[in-house]
Design an enzyme around this catalytic site. Structure first.
Site: not given
Ligand code: NCD
Ligand code: ZN
Ligand code: ZN
Length: 410
Positions: A43, A125, A151, A272, A276
């Site tokens: 992300h 996705k 997911h 992944d 944050h």
């Molecule tokens: C991901 C995000 O922060 O975008 N968060 C997570 O806990 N993995 C979203 C996701 O991949 O489901």
């Molecule tokens: Zn993710």
């Molecule tokens: Zn996810």
């Protein structure tokens, strides 16, 4: 010109890399080259969430982690659910040093899926919020020769119990919600003849099911392989930091998943990378703690460390985090990661290129060092301790990464 021992996934050869520059450098035998990493699930945020990460810092984090190609996720702000917005994103990513691929979000009108294909988006996705549309999406993907990346958690099985720490998360999003979704996904893949990929799988039964299907592929993350709900809470100085989707499972489930990764039943690894801010991860209550960890700068190190500790062989590392995701994202080509197998790295989130300078793996020691990264005849990243050795090849855009060595290995 650089000469180095190269492992292509099968065997070692000595290769020459011409990188411009005037010097001729022969790397010592403790430094090897392997195919650079490909991360199919990241992300990079940007837009309305550029305080968490942006395309520039995210791609620098990728390079620092040995990754030269990524598959970026569409849950941006605003979410990418149309070919128009996908095109805007692809334009924004032009000029990045990494190879950029985008997974499109499920469009409001499934007829728009063909519009994705025409701009080079080859996968869609599916999030838990799209679960009701799964049948239609898989069917439309098959018709457009696209891959469905899921997911996979059935949200009708979620609960919302307040807890004193993040261990409550796996009660609220039970493992059976993942298994139930996977059964449906496999069924739909077989009915429609579609390519389906289940991402960040945590349930060992889902790995077995995907394998049996002969059609569905899976990836796992390093946090689901190496951390369980108990061990993570013990490591981190915040009761809810370890919240992630899907949740960390219990220890025996995690060990069964790790066993399947070791025996080759899992196709791929993905980070992944879910950056944050510090204030979204620390000091909040259960509901308000953001889910996910940054992973681009730790996944390759932790994976290579499993090799150095004898749990997997180097071929497995390269298949899982380079060759197989590379095939899925149609990334080919000549990118090389230089690894010092006689040195080590302490994971130090303060030194991350990512804006998210925290990690559940903080202070872990990995028995390798990422020395440098070569793509398209250019040295894109170099560890500061090897600047002298690679000096003649460093150009203006090279990302210089600082990382702390642990005590030398013998
Ligand atoms: C991901 C995000 O922060 O975008 N968060 C997570 O806990 N993995 C979203 C996701 O991949 O489901
Ligand atoms: Zn993710
Ligand atoms: Zn996810």
């Amino acid at each position: 010109m650089l000469t180095v021992r190269y492992f292509n996934g099968n065997s070692f050869t000595r290769i020459k890399l011409s990188l411009g520059g005037s010097r001729f450098i022969e790397l010592p035998d403790n430094i090897i080259a392997i195919p650079a990493f490909v991360d199919l699930h990241v992300h990079l945020r940007d837009w309305g969430e550029d305080y968490k990460e942006d395309l520039n810092t995210g791609s620098r984090a990728a390079l620092a982690g040995g990754v030269t190609a990524v598959g970026d996720m569409p849950n941006t702000k605003p979410p990418i659910r149309s070919p128009e917005l996908a095109l805007k994103r692809l334009k924004a990513a032009e000029g990045l040093k990494i190879t950029y691929r985008l997974h499109g979000g499920v469009p409001t009108d499934l007829n728009l899926m063909s519009g994705y294909v025409s701009i080079g988006v080859r996968s869609v996705k599916v999030y838990p919020e799209d679960y009701g549309l799964l049948d239609g999406v898989v069917k439309a993907a098959a018709a457009n020769n696209m891959t469905v990346v899921i997911h996979c958690e059935d949200p009708s099985m979620f609960r919302s119990v307040k807890g004193i720490d993040s261990r409550m998360h796996r009660v609220n999003r039970p493992i059976d919600a993942e298994f139930s979704c996977a059964l449906r996904a496999v069924q739909l893949a077989l009915i429609h003849g579609a390519r389906v990929h289940l991402t960040h799988v945590t349930d060992p039964r889902v790995v077995d099911l995907a394998r049996l299907s002969g059609r569905v592929t899976v990836d796992v993350t390093m946090h689901h392989l190496l951390l369980d709900d108990e061990s993570c809470v013990e490591l981190v100085n915040d009761p809810f930091y370890c919240k992630v989707n899907p949740p960390l499972r219990d220890r025996s489930t995690r060990l069964e998943l790790l066993k399947r990764f070791i025996n080759g039943s899992v196709d791929m690894v993905a980070s992944d990378h879910a950056p944050h801010s510090i204030s979204e991860k620390f000091g909040r209550d259960y509901e308000n703690t953001a889910s996910g960890f940054p992973g681009l700068e730790t996944t390759g190190l932790l994976l290579l460390d499993l090799w150095r500790r004898g749990l997997i062989d180097l071929t497995r590392v390269i298949e899982a985090y380079s060759i197989n995701p590379g095939r899925m994202l149609s990334v080919g080509g000549e990118s090389y990661l230089l690894v010092d197998v006689k040195s080590s790295t302490v994971i130090e989130p303060n030194l991350f290129m990512s804006k998210a300078k925290h990690s559940p793996f903080a202070n872990w020691v990995t028995m390798v060092r990422l020395v440098g990264l070569v793509k398209g005849g250019e040295l894109l990243m170099v560890d500061s301790d090897y600047e002298n050795m690679l000096g003649g090849l460093i150009s203006e855009g090279t990302v210089i990464k600082r990382s702390k060595a642990a005590s030398p290995l013998t």
